[in-house]
Write an enzyme that holds these catalytic residues in place. Structure first.
Site, short mmCIF file in Angstrom:
data_model
loop_
_atom_site.label_atom_id
_atom_site.label_comp_id
_atom_site.label_asym_id
_atom_site.label_seq_id
_atom_site.Cartn_x
_atom_site.Cartn_y
_atom_site.Cartn_z
N GLY A 118 0.85 -1.18 0.00
CA GLY A 118 0.00 0.00 0.00
C GLY A 118 0.89 1.23 0.00
O GLY A 118 1.62 1.48 0.96
N VAL A 176 -0.77 6.64 3.88
CA VAL A 176 -0.08 6.07 5.03
C VAL A 176 1.22 5.40 4.60
O VAL A 176 2.28 5.63 5.18
CB VAL A 176 -0.98 5.06 5.78
N HIS A 222 -9.44 -0.69 18.26
CA HIS A 222 -9.26 0.53 17.49
C HIS A 222 -10.62 0.91 16.93
O HIS A 222 -10.90 0.75 15.75
CB HIS A 222 -8.25 0.28 16.37
#
Length: 396
Positions: free
Chosen positions: A99, A103, A266
């Protein structure tokens, strides 16, 4: 009166010494002392001592101690925060980032600048994206002088022989969407990446960032069949950072003055640990009232959603990247001590068979141990509730 280095000491010089609060006056061998000076010295109680006198050694204080004393004089409540001592750091030989979006690209940037890895391999299904980020990072090395070399492409085989793999790939949240809404679509992404990691990098430590994080960490464990030590979820570091920021803003201090940790899931079942949080080494209620503390807890829980609501087309990128680097730093020995990470629990805190954010000691092979902090009854109940919620979502 001065003449060729000789002084004539008169009564006015003795009087001046007295005015300065001194009781001793140094008389050098070449000095001439008048009778009036001797009479004045006897009257005022000033000793005329033959010199040169031995000077006392100047006590030197380091800058940190001087600053601490100054701050204490300004506010006696201030206490210097205890910082975790750094260990002996060594760069990771190969870091793979699956990815290369916001991020992943930021992790690559931070890792290259810090020298966290000799080789950084970026992978993304979008044609040219990973390669462009890698080229950009290599171009930046001309300024940063980073020794890390980056490469990028679309093929998952680039994870081969990686020591650490960070998985950020997957669909991000959009306004109105919860992390749980991403389970089905991102589960397929995790299974695809897990197969490549299992066959190409069987010794890698895997850090999952893809949402919903706790559930996707479970999926990564199932798909790779790795031991729990090798698969970590990045959540507690990010959530703790948001909690510390909220407390710092409420108390009007720097984030460096705040120590706080967030455990649990989370998501909505996040458990900021108020009982162990400190501002300038003191409990929160020294600086904040109950309503302010509750607002800080809410801010930590909803922090990710706040970014999504503002951005509208994606979720946070910078803070998650820094949080991922914190885990990488613990793995490579740049930081020591417990750090919150999502791991499969095996009896810790009375919970088993589910991934949950807890304080962990990490090393080059991933999880070393879980540190069971003493928590209040309500905080333990919050961890149990988070575990049950994750189980229910996965079963559904």
């Amino acid at each position: 009166m001065m003449n060729s280095g000789r002084r004539v000491i008169g009564s006015e010089h003795v009087a001046e010494t007295r005015a300065k609060g001194r009781v001793v006056m140094e008389i050098m061998p070449t000095d001439i002392v008048t009778a009036q000076a001797q009479e004045t010295a006897a009257r005022l109680g000033i000793k005329l001592v033959p010199g040169p006198l031995e000077r006392p050694q100047v006590h030197k204080t380091d800058g940190a101690t001087s600053l601490r004393r100054t701050l204490y004089r300004r506010s006696p409540r201030w206490i210097a925060p205890q910082r975790p001592k750094n260990g002996t750091a060594s760069p990771i030989r190969k870091l793979a980032l699956i990815g290369a979006g916001g991020v992943g690209a930021n992790i690559g940037h931070l890792a290259a600048n810090a020298g966290s890895a000799d080789e950084i391999a970026l992978i993304d299904v979008v044609p040219g994206l990973a390669a462009s980020v890698a080229l950009d990072l290599n171009h930046a090395s001309g300024v940063s002088r980073s020794r890390s070399r980056a490469s990028g492409g679309e093929d998952l085989s680039a994870v081969a022989d990686a020591d650490v793999v960070v998985v950020t790939a997957g669909r991000p949240r959009t306004p109105g969407m919860t992390r749980a809404d991403l389970i089905d679509v991102n589960r397929r992404v995790i299974h695809t990446t897990a197969e490549a990691i299992r066959t190409k990098a069987p010794g890698a430590v895997v850090i999952v960032v893809t949402n919903p994080l706790d559930e996707m960490t479970v999926e990564m464990l199932r798909a790779t069949e790795f031991p729990r030590e090798q698969v970590l979820g990045m959540a507690g570091t990010l959530d703790s950072s948001r909690f510390r920021n909220a407390l710092a803003m409420a108390a009007g201090v720097s984030s460096g003055d705040v120590e706080a940790i967030t455990l649990g899931s989370h998501g909505d079942e996040m458990a900021p640990i108020v009982s162990r949080a400190r501002i300038k080494g003191r409990p929160l209620d020294v600086f904040l009232d109950g309503k302010q503390i509750d607002a800080c807890v809410k801010d930590a829980v909803t922090g990710g959603g706040q970014v999504v609501a503002l951005r509208k087309t994606g979720s946070a990128t910078i803070a998650p990247a820094h949080a991922s680097i914190e885990l990488i730093d613990h793995i490579r020995g740049a930081r020591t001590g417990p750090v919150p990470a999502s791991v499969m629990l095996d009896g810790e805190f009375g919970i088993s068979g589910v991934v949950l954010g807890v304080p962990c000691h990490l090393g080059s092979n991933g999880l070393i141990s879980v540190k069971e902090l003493p928590l209040s009854r309500s905080e333990l109940d919050a961890l149990q509730a988070a575990a049950e919620a994750i189980r229910e979502r996965l079963e559904a």
